[in-house]
Design an enzyme around this catalytic site. Structure first.
Site, PDB file in Angstrom:
ATOM      1  N   LYS A  32       6.074 -11.547   4.173  1.00 27.91           N
ATOM      2  CA  LYS A  32       6.427 -11.631   5.539  1.00 27.91           C
ATOM      3  C   LYS A  32       7.459 -10.749   6.009  1.00 27.91           C
ATOM      4  O   LYS A  32       7.469 -10.151   7.089  1.00 27.91           O
ATOM      5  CB  LYS A  32       6.566 -12.961   6.152  1.00 27.91           C
ATOM      6  N   SER A  57       8.315 -18.580   9.452  1.00 29.58           N
ATOM      7  CA  SER A  57       9.041 -17.527   8.723  1.00 29.58           C
ATOM      8  C   SER A  57      10.404 -17.901   8.291  1.00 29.58           C
ATOM      9  O   SER A  57      11.375 -18.065   9.167  1.00 29.58           O
ATOM     10  CB  SER A  57       9.010 -16.163   9.614  1.00 29.58           C
ATOM     11  N   LYS A 103      16.338 -12.991  13.222  1.00 30.06           N
ATOM     12  CA  LYS A 103      16.358 -13.872  12.340  1.00 30.06           C
ATOM     13  C   LYS A 103      15.618 -13.229  10.962  1.00 30.06           C
ATOM     14  O   LYS A 103      16.238 -13.640   9.660  1.00 30.06           O
ATOM     15  CB  LYS A 103      15.647 -15.102  12.626  1.00 30.06           C
TER      16      LYS A 103
END
Length: 293
Positions: A173, A99, A241
Site C-alpha cells: 500500500k 493504511s 500520512k
C-alpha cells in the site's frame, strides 16, 4: 467462510460505509460500529446491525474488519480503550484494511496472536468509487490459508492479492500511495501547463486517453481537476500520512526517495493553505497558487 459468516465492521467512513453495505448485501451478517453513530445508522436499510460500542461488533464475529483512519486510532480502538480484540472469540480473524505503518501492523499481529486471534493486513486502493462498486485492489499480508479462507469476504469488495507475510500488504500500500501521490501531482502540473499555454485541458485529457500517459488517476482525478469537482473526495491529510510513513520507512532502510520527498512537500503545503480536509486531487489548486506568485 460462508455467506452466513458473522462480520464485525469497525469504521464506516467514506470507504467503510460502502464496504459494510456490500458485505451485508452479499448475505453476510454484518454488525458495524463507528465513532460517529449516524454513519452506521444509514446502513440499517441494507441489513447492517448498528453496534453501540466497538466491542459489541466484535463479540460474536467470525471476522472483524477494521477500516479506521490511522495507526494510533487503530491501536486505540482495537487494543486500547475500546478493547475490540479482547472481545473477539479465540480462533476468529482480524482484518486490518486501514493504511497504517508496517511496524504497527507487525506489533498488532503479535498482540492479536496472544489473544488467539488471526491477523491479516489488507489495505486497499481504488477510492470511494472502488469501494462503492466493489472493485478495490486488496493487498493482503498474512498466512496463505487464512487469506484463502477470507476470499469469499473479499469477493464483494474487490480483487485480493496475497503479497506475503504480515506487513507485506502494508508495504504494498505504501508503494501504491507513492505512485498515486506522484501521479496526482504530475497530472495536475500537465493540465495546468496545457491550460496556461492556451489549450483546452479537457481536450488534452481526451487526446491522451489510451496512450502511455493514461492511468486511473488521469481518468478520474484529471476529470475532477478540470471540473473542479473536489467533493467529497479523499482528504489531503491522509495523503501526507501515507507519504510521511513511506519516507520514514525509507529512511530506516537507508533509502533516499527524492520524488516522494518533493511530492510529500507539495501535499504538506496544500494542507497548510487549503486545510487537511481539502481533497487530495485539488493539488492543482495549490500549483496554481504557487505559479501565481
Amino acid at each position: 467462510m460462508t455467506a452466513n459468516c458473522r462480520v464485525g465492521f469497525i469504521g464506516t467512513g467514506i470507504m467503510g460505509s460502502h464496504m459494510a453495505r456490500r458485505l451485508a448485501q452479499s448475505g453476510f451478517r454484518v454488525t458495524a460500529w463507528n465513532r460517529t453513530p449516524d454513519k452506521v445508522g444509514a446502513l440499517k436499510a441494507f441489513g447492517v446491525v448498528a453496534a453501540t460500542e466497538a466491542a459489541q461488533a466484535a463479540r460474536e464475529a467470525d471476522v472483524v474488519i477494521s477500516m479506521l483512519s490511522s495507526g494510533p486510532v487503530c491501536d486505540e480502538v482495537l487494543f486500547g480503550t475500546h478493547a475490540v480484540v479482547d472481545a473477539m472469540p479465540s480462533g476468529s480473524t482480524l482484518v486490518v484494511m486501514s493504511s497504517i505503518p508496517v511496524e504497527t501492523v507487525r506489533k498488532q499481529a503479535e498482540l492479536a496472536a496472544q489473544k488467539g486471534v488471526r491477523y491479516v493486513d489488507a489495505p486497499v486502493s481504488g477510492g470511494e468509487k472502488g469501494a462503492d462498486e466493489g472493485t478495490l485492489a486488496i493487498m493482503a499480508g498474512g498466512e496463505a490459508d487464512t487469506i484463502d479462507a477470507l476470499r469469499p469476504i473479499f469477493a464483494p469488495l474487490g480483487r485480493v492479492t496475497h503479497i506475503g507475510p504480515v506487513g507485506a500488504g502494508s508495504l504494498s500500500k505504501l508503494a501504491n500511495q507513492l505512485i498515486v501521490a506522484s501521479n496526482i501531482c504530475a497530472v495536475a502540473e500537465a493540465l495546468l501547463l496545457a491550460e496556461r499555454g492556451g489549450a483546452d485541458p479537457a481536450r488534452v485529457r481526451e487526446a491522451l486517453l489510451g496512450g502511455f500517459a493514461d492511468s486511473t488517476v488521469f481518468r478520474q482525478h484529471g476529470r475532477r481537476m478540470i471540473e473542479a469537482d473536489f467533493v467529497p473526495g479523499g482528504p489531503a491529510k491522509y495523503q501526507i500520512k501515507d507519504t510521511g510513513t513511506a519516507l520514514a520507512l525509507a529512511a530506516s532502510l537507508g533509502l533516499t526517495l527524492p520524488i516522494a520527498t518533493e511530492v510529500d512537500r507539495i501535499f504538506r503545503r496544500l494542507v497548510v493553505h487549503g486545510g487537511g480536509d481539502l481533497d487530495h486531487s485539488a493539488a492543482i489548486v495549490e500549483l496554481r497558487r504557487m505559479n501565481s506568485r
